[in-house]
Motif scaffolding. Structure first.
Motif, short mmCIF file in Angstrom:
data_model
loop_
_atom_site.label_atom_id
_atom_site.label_comp_id
_atom_site.label_asym_id
_atom_site.label_seq_id
_atom_site.Cartn_x
_atom_site.Cartn_y
_atom_site.Cartn_z
N ASP A 202 5.65 13.10 -3.32
CA ASP A 202 5.60 13.46 -1.89
C ASP A 202 5.04 12.35 -1.03
OD1 ASP A 202 6.65 15.91 -2.57
OD2 ASP A 202 4.74 16.98 -2.50
N GLU A 203 4.06 11.63 -1.54
CA GLU A 203 3.43 10.57 -0.75
C GLU A 203 4.41 9.42 -0.48
OE1 GLU A 203 -0.69 7.87 -0.71
OE2 GLU A 203 -0.17 9.10 -2.47
N THR A 204 5.18 9.06 -1.51
CA THR A 204 6.17 7.99 -1.35
C THR A 204 7.27 8.42 -0.40
OG1 THR A 204 5.71 7.27 -3.61
CG2 THR A 204 7.70 6.41 -2.56
N ALA A 239 3.45 5.59 -4.11
CA ALA A 239 3.23 5.13 -2.74
C ALA A 239 2.70 3.70 -2.69
CB ALA A 239 2.29 6.09 -2.02
#
Length: 262
Positions: A202-204, A239
């Motif tokens: 999700d962060e990437t 990320a």
């Protein structure tokens, strides 16, 4: 990259991106009106939204939509479809003038049922090309043949364009493709990663979708770069890795990668 085919025997004159379809075009608020207009033109060519003029900045999906329409016309059994770029139209005319085959050139472009020109802004400032296109446009329009044009600017913003051509373009249904919003960027990332077999956390994903000024093309190029760096270095895409690989692009340095969004 999308596969490019030349299949004149099947009714297409020009170079068709066979993998550019409506099915793999991500629709959002930035493009839903244009997509609807394209579907309508395919369903009733020459009868509604003719001419159709689609414009937007680089990477917003103009070329994909144009080729999606060509593929849809082909699937529906339509023949005599011409899909070309403004540059190649100009080059064809130059060759015809040099070889004394302008009559054949005119017949090639004026005896089609659908004329699709990508990047029509290329002919601006080229008087002989504009003159020829003006007559081609009129001939097809008077026969109720479908005309579809794409450009990087609206007709009113095209400089060095003959006024009578500007008037013709301005009489079209004019539709703008905007840069994708946050939701559409996320949907595009999900579609492209699934297609490429890439897993992103999700962060990437949030990092890639965070910039309002990033086009579909920028995101597609970033994903290609991440996948290549991951495969060559053996590192997992997260990320921190994405920020390292894409640091220049995320800072706005350099040009957008020349990757056609699918």
């Amino acid at each position: 990259m999308n596969e490019i085919e030349k299949i004149e025997s099947n009714g297409i004159h020009g170079r068709l991106m066979a993998n550019a379809t409506f099915e793999n075009f991500v629709v959002g608020s930035c493009n839903e009106f244009s997509v609807a207009a394209c579907h309508a033109a395919v369903e009733k060519p020459g009868a509604v939204y003719n001419p159709l003029y689609i414009y937007g900045q680089t990477g917003t999906g103009k070329t994909h939509l144009l080729h999606a329409m060509a593929n849809a016309f082909l699937a529906a059994g339509h023949k005599k479809i011409m899909i070309q770029t403004g540059e190649l139209f100009t080059n064809d005319l130059i060759s015809a003038i040099r070889n004394g085959t302008t009559r054949e050139f005119s017949n090639t472009y004026r005896k089609v049922d659908v004329l699709m020109i990508d990047d029509i802004h290329y002919i601006a400032g080229k008087d002989r090309t504009q003159e020829e296109f003006f007559h081609t446009f009129n001939a097809l329009y008077e026969m109720n043949k479908q005309i579809i044009l794409t450009a990087d600017r609206s007709p009113g913003d095209l400089s060095n364009l003959m006024e009578r051509l500007r008037s013709r373009f301005g009489s079209s249904l004019i539709s703008e493709l905007s840069l994708p919003d946050q939701e559409t960027r996320l949907a595009f990332i999900a579609a492209k990663t699934m297609q490429a077999g890439i897993a992103l956390d999700d962060e990437t994903t949030a990092l890639l979708a965070s910039r309002e000024n990033h086009s579909f093309r920028w995101i597609a190029g970033a994903l290609v770069s991440l996948q290549a760096h991951s495969e060559l270095t053996g590192r997992v895409i997260d990320a921190a890795f994405a920020a390292e690989v894409l640091r220049n692009r995320l800072q706005g340095a350099g040009e957008e990668p020349a990757v056609q969004p699918a």
